[in-house]
Design an enzyme around this catalytic site. Structure first.
Site, PDB file in Angstrom:
ATOM      1  N   ASP A  14      -2.108  -2.595  -1.646  1.00 10.30           N
ATOM      2  CA  ASP A  14      -1.772  -1.183  -1.849  1.00 10.30           C
ATOM      3  C   ASP A  14      -0.845  -0.671  -0.749  1.00 10.30           C
ATOM      4  O   ASP A  14      -0.005   0.177  -0.985  1.00 10.30           O
ATOM      5  CB  ASP A  14      -3.044  -0.344  -1.880  1.00 10.30           C
ATOM      6  CG  ASP A  14      -3.953  -0.651  -0.697  1.00 10.30           C
ATOM      7  OD1 ASP A  14      -4.542  -1.750  -0.689  1.00 10.30           O
ATOM      8  OD2 ASP A  14      -4.056   0.174   0.210  1.00 10.30           O
ATOM      9  N   TYR A  44      -1.791  -8.182   6.150  1.00 17.90           N
ATOM     10  CA  TYR A  44      -1.735  -6.770   6.551  1.00 17.90           C
ATOM     11  C   TYR A  44      -1.425  -6.577   8.036  1.00 17.90           C
ATOM     12  O   TYR A  44      -0.548  -5.796   8.412  1.00 17.90           O
ATOM     13  CB  TYR A  44      -3.061  -6.061   6.201  1.00 17.90           C
ATOM     14  CG  TYR A  44      -3.119  -4.653   6.725  1.00 17.90           C
ATOM     15  CD1 TYR A  44      -2.533  -3.614   6.018  1.00 17.90           C
ATOM     16  CD2 TYR A  44      -3.711  -4.366   7.950  1.00 17.90           C
ATOM     17  CE1 TYR A  44      -2.540  -2.332   6.511  1.00 17.90           C
ATOM     18  CE2 TYR A  44      -3.725  -3.089   8.450  1.00 17.90           C
ATOM     19  CZ  TYR A  44      -3.151  -2.066   7.731  1.00 17.90           C
ATOM     20  OH  TYR A  44      -3.156  -0.798   8.238  1.00 17.90           O
ATOM     21  N   LYS A  55      -9.700  -3.975  -6.607  1.00 22.62           N
ATOM     22  CA  LYS A  55      -9.851  -2.679  -5.932  1.00 22.62           C
ATOM     23  C   LYS A  55      -8.592  -1.851  -6.152  1.00 22.62           C
ATOM     24  O   LYS A  55      -7.500  -2.245  -5.763  1.00 22.62           O
ATOM     25  CB  LYS A  55     -10.069  -2.897  -4.444  1.00 22.62           C
ATOM     26  CG  LYS A  55     -10.296  -1.593  -3.712  1.00 22.62           C
ATOM     27  CD  LYS A  55     -10.372  -1.871  -2.249  1.00 22.62           C
ATOM     28  CE  LYS A  55     -10.542  -0.595  -1.467  1.00 22.62           C
ATOM     29  NZ  LYS A  55     -10.150  -0.815  -0.083  1.00 22.62           N
TER      30      LYS A  55
END
Lengths: 523, 249
Positions: A304, A269, A376
């Site tokens: 995500d 990330y 998640k």
């Protein structure tokens, strides 16, 4: 949670699944080797934090930064900080680490790397000091286990809610209210830009930009407040923060020391979205995950996010590839399957025909690929518009997909996403939405049987095939090349670019990290 | 004179019906509902119907209210404030750059002088972006060079020359003793002195919470963006301003 849904409803070819994992392992291997043979400024600061060094100077720069900088200036970081620091501690007769850090910051200390018997005593002393921090982490894990037994662990899916006012003393009542309204997990979002700070701020903080600073004291205050409300509700409420950015290893350490329960901790990330140096990130994430493994913390990965930049249909396989890599890096660092909160999201354009079926295909694929991971699932953000009524509907469909495919952690979608900071009532309505879908569709996963050659199963198999293709390329060309080519989140990040590259140091032959030693010895 | 007077429309012309929702810091109960009705009445709704009241925790109540508003708007009085450039999508911005320049548009950004706050700069430049919009790094046809915090104005201009920048983004948060104005003037001066005369000067775009957009000319820059500006607005402006300049040239 039913086992039936995790059976092979999609008729995935198990040989392909095994091949995908083997490729991920091959792609990760050179990166793991890099992480095993290098350290960073933040890893070394984390060692000092485990040994109990806290506090900051008058400018707010922590003593761990001052001490690591002073050691680096004298002897470099290739030996690790432990040897020169504990050698100097004994040789100079300093009362403790804080006194040494203050003197070193003022330029009054000349560090040296000990050899022979002096080295041995520095090794012993540093191990003893760091072991105290690890013991605190172990104690916290036991406390969590005890509270989970005593108060009860909420059933999955856990409802995950974000608070973030910028002021920890405002966050606390909001978090407690959210827990009373049904949240199982509270995440305190960090101040914008904290990931790019090369130090962890100190103390309780009352001002942040669109979030609250992650500090040890803020962690302590929030965990204590949630312990109170957990006792009141008879349900253990988990606390989450973000082990990401330039201080990832230190924040992971503080999370272990203050009994946080879940941490955002992705292997890529920071590289993609914050332009942090790729090498730095991979080295930092390995140490962070060793700490999380020890602390019994569940990590959440950030796949995500790719779908907020790339197209959620075209890039679906990049999510799976990243999940497999995150899994591999996580397992190597000592995390167990139950700690791998792999992320994914409901981000397909609602204007696309059969959007919901595509979402079901992706969600079910991830569920079956990682049957024991607490997945998640993230709500729509990219396609939320000013039409809050439609947004509320879309969030309900997200909740439905989550329940049908047996996701483990549901982040609560806000109809005001991207418009305003959620009102108190927005959060209440959002929780009402989740509760309705969860209760009305309880057990629906049992009845969800995609036709073997239907749209959902076919699409899932296609995404898996594309994932294997991409993994083959990454395993051949190398992960750093793939990242530099913009494979993830359509952003190109060369291996030597980005922030924090100057904080990466190769181990010298006599490198010592007592924390890594202790963590790996018992892993 | 044509009648351009309008009222809110529920299901009949002129009925004035509106719907709103709000929360009051009052525990749920008859008193809260009466307070909500009064609140709506004071907003000018007559009648005001509190159709839904729900406790949000022990101290708050959420309401949905329908009511009739007497407000009349004369469409002739409506003023439309338009920005000088159209707001484009990422796709349109990329296309415009490609067809206009035939290469990537180079943006060099920094906070200058003593200012260490990169919040605004990163919100505009980082892929992560701001307010649900991706930052300039996300645009395929933009090449972003983010120099970070506390860059010396002379160094910023040097880098801009080396990178052949089309635009400089200068972010300033700290306003003590008007430091933000001072720093921006320094950038403008350095640019005037250090930019080669043979190539067109890059656009200078300034952002920060305490700038007054009308001060651009006075500070010697092309455009000032205030608080809340999103990356897409900046990108749209850059495309627009560079196109204007080519028309003029």
């Amino acid at each position: 949670m039913t086992d039936t849904v995790r059976r092979n409803l999609l008729r995935l070819d198990q040989r392909t699944v095994r091949r995908a994992r083997a490729l991920a392992e091959r792609a990760a291997a050179p990166v793991i080797e890099l992480a095993r043979t290098h350290t960073t400024t933040s890893v070394e600061r984390a060692v000092l934090r485990l040994a109990g060094l806290t506090g900051a100077d008058a400018e707010g720069i922590p003593w761990v930064n001052r001490l690591v900088d002073a050691v680096a200036a004298d002897v470099g970081l290739g030996h690790g900080v432990a040897l020169p620091v504990w050698h100097e501690l004994r040789r100079g007769g300093h009362t403790d680490l804080a006194a040494l850090a203050q003197k070193a910051a003022a330029g009054g200390v000349a560090f040296a790397v000990p050899e022979g018997r002096e080295r041995q005593s520095a090794v012993t002393a540093s191990r003893r000091a760091v072991a105290r921090g690890i013991a605190t982490i172990d104690r916290n894990r036991k406390t969590r286990d005890r509270l989970l037994r005593k108060l009860g662990d909420p059933p999955k899916p856990w409802i995950y809610l974000i608070v973030a006012t910028g002021d920890i003393h405002e966050d606390i009542p909001q978090a407690q209210a959210a827990a009373r309204e049904g949240a199982d997990v509270i995440a305190v979002i960090r101040s914008t830009g904290q990931s790019l700070l090369d130090y962890v701020p100190e103390g309780a903080t009352r001002e942040g930009f669109a979030g609250t600073y992650a500090t040890q004291e803020n962690f302590r205050l929030m965990r204590a407040a949630l312990d109170d409300v957990s006792a009141e509700l008879g349900r253990y409420v988990r606390l989450t923060n973000y082990a990401s950015g330039l201080c990832m290893p230190e924040i992971a350490t503080l999370a272990g020391l203050e009994r946080l329960d879940m941490m955002l901790n992705d292997c890529m990330y920071g590289i993609i979205f914050r332009d942090i140096n790729p090498r730095r990130t991979f080295i930092d994430q390995r140490f962070s995950r060793q700490i999380h493994a020890r602390a019994g913390i569940v990590i959440n990965t950030g796949e995500d996010n790719y779908l907020t930049t790339a197209d959620a249909v075209d890039a679906a396989h990049t999510v799976v590839v990243s999940q497999l890599l995150n899994e591999r890096f996580g397992l190597e660092a000592g995390l167990q399957d139950w700690q791998l909160g792999l992320g994914h999201a409901f981000e397909i354009n609602p204007a696309l025909p059969e959007q919901f079926r595509l979402e079901l295909a992706h969600a079910q694929l991830v569920r079956e690929l990682f049957p024991n991971a607490p997945l998640k699932y993230m709500p729509p953000t990219k396609h939320m518009t000013g039409n809050v009524f439609f947004g509320y509907l879309l969030d309900a469909f997200f909740n439905l997909a989550g329940v049908m495919t047996d996701q483990s952690i549901l982040l609560v979608g806000m109809m005001t996403e991207g418009i305003v900071t959620p009102f108190l009532s927005d959060r209440d309505l959002a929780l009402e939405n989740v509760r309705y879908v969860r209760d009305a569709c309880a057990g629906l996963a049992e009845d969800f049987r995609p036709a073997p050659d239907g749209f959902v199963a076919t699409r899932a198999r296609q995404v898996l095939a594309e994932s294997v293709e991409l993994l083959e390329r990454i395993a051949d060309d190398g992960l750093f090349t793939a990242i530099a080519d913009g494979t993830f989140g359509v952003t190109r990040r060369p291996a030597d670019g980005g922030r924090g590259a100057d904080g990466v140091v190769a181990h010298a032959d006599d490198y010592l990290n007592p924390a890594t030693e202790l963590l790996e010895a018992t892993a | 004179m044509t009648m351009n007077l309008v009222r809110a429309y529920g299901d009949t012309t002129g009925d004035g019906m509106v719907q709103l929702s709000f929360t009051l810091p009052v525990p749920a109960g008859p008193r809260a509902e009466a307070a909500a009705a009064l609140f709506a009445a004071k907003m000018g709704l007559d009648p005001a119907m509190v159709v839904h009241a729900k406790a949000v925790g022990p101290d708050f109540t959420f309401f949905v209210v329908y009511g009739r508003s007497g407000v009349i708007v004369d469409l002739d009085e409506v003023e439309v404030h338009e920005r000088e450039f159209p707001l484009l999508t990422a796709k349109e911005i990329n296309l415009e750059v490609r067809s206009m320049l035939g290469r990537r548009l180079v943006v060099v950004g920094a906070t200058v002088g003593t200012d260490a706050h990169t919040v605004g700069l990163d919100a505009i430049l980082n892929v992560k972006g701001f307010a649900g919009e991706k930052g300039l790094e996300y645009y395929r046809e933009l090449r972003v060079v983010n120099l970070g915090a506390q860059v010396d104005p002379a160094h910023l201009v040097e880098r801009a020359v080396a990178e052949q920048a089309d635009a400089l983004l200068v972010s300033q948060v700290v306003t003590q003793r008007d430091a933000h104005l001072h720093h921006v003037r320094l950038v403008a001066e350095e640019l005037a002195a250090g930019w080669p005369a043979t190539t067109p000067r890059p656009l200078v775009v300034v952002g920060g919470p305490r700038f007054e957009p009308r001060m651009a000319a006075e500070l010697g820059v092309d455009r000032i963006f205030a608080k809340g500006t999103t990356p897409r607005e900046v990108a749209s402006y850059l495309v627009h301003a560079l196109a204007q300049r080519r028309v003029a040239a």
